[in-house]
Design a protein around this motif. Structure first.
Motif, PDB file in Angstrom:
ATOM      1  N   LEU A  60       0.823  -1.210   0.000  1.00 12.51           N
ATOM      2  CA  LEU A  60       0.000   0.000   0.000  1.00 12.51           C
ATOM      3  C   LEU A  60       0.858   1.261   0.000  1.00 12.51           C
ATOM      4  O   LEU A  60       0.552   2.228  -0.711  1.00 12.51           O
ATOM      5  N   HIS A  61       1.942   1.253   0.774  1.00  8.32           N
ATOM      6  CA  HIS A  61       2.796   2.439   0.912  1.00  8.32           C
ATOM      7  C   HIS A  61       4.090   2.308   0.109  1.00  8.32           C
ATOM      8  O   HIS A  61       5.104   2.915   0.461  1.00  8.32           O
ATOM      9  N   HIS A  62       4.035   1.553  -0.958  1.00 11.94           N
ATOM     10  CA  HIS A  62       5.239   1.327  -1.769  1.00 11.94           C
ATOM     11  C   HIS A  62       5.756   2.627  -2.377  1.00 11.94           C
ATOM     12  O   HIS A  62       4.985   3.497  -2.800  1.00 11.94           O
ATOM     13  N   ARG A  63       7.073   2.729  -2.381  1.00 15.79           N
ATOM     14  CA  ARG A  63       7.751   3.858  -3.026  1.00 15.79           C
ATOM     15  C   ARG A  63       8.878   3.308  -3.890  1.00 15.79           C
ATOM     16  O   ARG A  63       9.393   2.216  -3.630  1.00 15.79           O
ATOM     17  N   ARG A  64       9.273   4.080  -4.875  1.00 13.84           N
ATOM     18  CA  ARG A  64      10.324   3.618  -5.784  1.00 13.84           C
ATOM     19  C   ARG A  64      11.663   3.467  -5.080  1.00 13.84           C
ATOM     20  O   ARG A  64      12.521   2.686  -5.521  1.00 13.84           O
ATOM     21  N   ASP A  65      11.864   4.210  -3.998  1.00 17.86           N
ATOM     22  CA  ASP A  65      13.147   4.137  -3.289  1.00 17.86           C
ATOM     23  C   ASP A  65      13.120   3.127  -2.136  1.00 17.86           C
ATOM     24  O   ASP A  65      14.073   3.059  -1.360  1.00 17.86           O
ATOM     25  N   LEU A  66      12.033   2.357  -2.030  1.00 20.57           N
ATOM     26  CA  LEU A  66      11.924   1.361  -0.964  1.00 20.57           C
ATOM     27  C   LEU A  66      11.639  -0.019  -1.556  1.00 20.57           C
ATOM     28  O   LEU A  66      11.111  -0.145  -2.658  1.00 20.57           O
ATOM     29  N   THR A  67      11.952  -1.046  -0.799  1.00 19.70           N
ATOM     30  CA  THR A  67      11.597  -2.408  -1.149  1.00 19.70           C
ATOM     31  C   THR A  67      11.279  -3.149   0.139  1.00 19.70           C
ATOM     32  O   THR A  67      11.432  -2.593   1.233  1.00 19.70           O
ATOM     33  N   TYR A  68      10.826  -4.385   0.025  1.00 20.02           N
ATOM     34  CA  TYR A  68      10.546  -5.165   1.230  1.00 20.02           C
ATOM     35  C   TYR A  68      10.921  -6.620   1.001  1.00 20.02           C
ATOM     36  O   TYR A  68      10.961  -7.098  -0.138  1.00 20.02           O
ATOM     37  N   ARG A  69      11.195  -7.316   2.110  1.00 22.10           N
ATOM     38  CA  ARG A  69      11.562  -8.714   2.065  1.00 22.10           C
ATOM     39  C   ARG A  69      10.804  -9.478   3.151  1.00 22.10           C
ATOM     40  O   ARG A  69      10.603  -8.956   4.259  1.00 22.10           O
TER      41      ARG A  69
END
Length: 237
Positions: free
Chosen positions: A149-158
């Protein structure tokens, strides 16, 4: 089904679109109102009748509510795209030891011994916490749906492979439910059209004796009909 409406409250990250689409197909004359709720207010909204059904995460104060468990969300860690952890496909709790960790006031992950060093400042919500992750203040542990929902181009998740999952459920006031609520629950559970509760049950199967008697009665009736024209002709002579 009488024309009316049904209100479904849902928390950030939850995606009731599939159910709403099926509802619209089956009941175009009964609007399904989708109401966005803060995570901390979802159970209260169901209790107060502000919404007919609430889609929420557990644990929550569900006193006075009937709870229908749905699924378990994967828990992930949100990091900047240039973070060391972004090189891995998944991480473990040990990988997060020593990492500064943000805990927003609407934290959705119940993990008593979660790894990392808690940052003193608590953001008001997950959205603000995500902005701080982008600023390099710390990492954030959330259900995967909130990371998306809060995805940004400068972030990722694992994914954190050994983290507890986040249960998602429907909550509604205890007691008898309306036909609309029962119909929606049926859709969520994958019930097909025409198979809702309350449908007239099929007639019980007949025994062999009952079948034989029915056949005899049918043959007798057929013979009676076949003999009738003969009698009619004799009556006209």
């Amino acid at each position: 089904m009488a024309s009316s409406s049904l209100a479904l409250g849902y928390i950030p990250g939850a995606t009731p679109a599939k159910w709403a689409r099926i509802w619209a197909q089956r009941h175009p004359d009964v609007p399904l109102q989708l109401c966005s709720l803060n995570a901390g207010d979802a159970a209260d909204a169901a209790r107060a009748g502000t919404v007919d059904i609430a889609l929420l995460r557990l644990p929550a104060d569900t006193s006075g509510l009937a709870v229908i468990p749905l699924y378990e969300e994967t828990t992930v860690v949100v990091v900047p795209t240039d973070h060391l952890l972004s090189a891995a496909d998944a991480v473990t709790a040990t990988d997060l030891d020593g990492e500064p960790r943000l805990i927003p006031r609407d934290d959705a992950v119940v993990w008593a011994d979660a790894p990392g060093v808690v940052v003193g400042h608590r953001p008001e919500n997950t959205e603000q916490a995500t902005e701080l992750v982008a600023a390099g203040v710390g990492v954030l542990i959330v259900p995967q749906s909130l990371a998306r929902l809060h995805h940004r181009r400068d972030l990722t998740y694992r994914q954190i492979t050994d983290a507890p999952t986040c249960p998602v459920a429907l909550a509604l006031p205890e007691g008898p439910q309306s036909a609309l609520v029962e119909e929606f629950i049926g859709i969520v559970r994958g019930r097909k059209p025409g198979s809702s509760r309350g449908q007239t049950p099929p007639a019980p199967k007949r025994t062999a004796r009952e079948k034989a008697l029915a056949k005899q009665a049918a043959r007798a009736a057929a013979g009676k009909v076949a003999r009738t024209p003969g009698r009619a002709k004799r009556a006209r002579r």
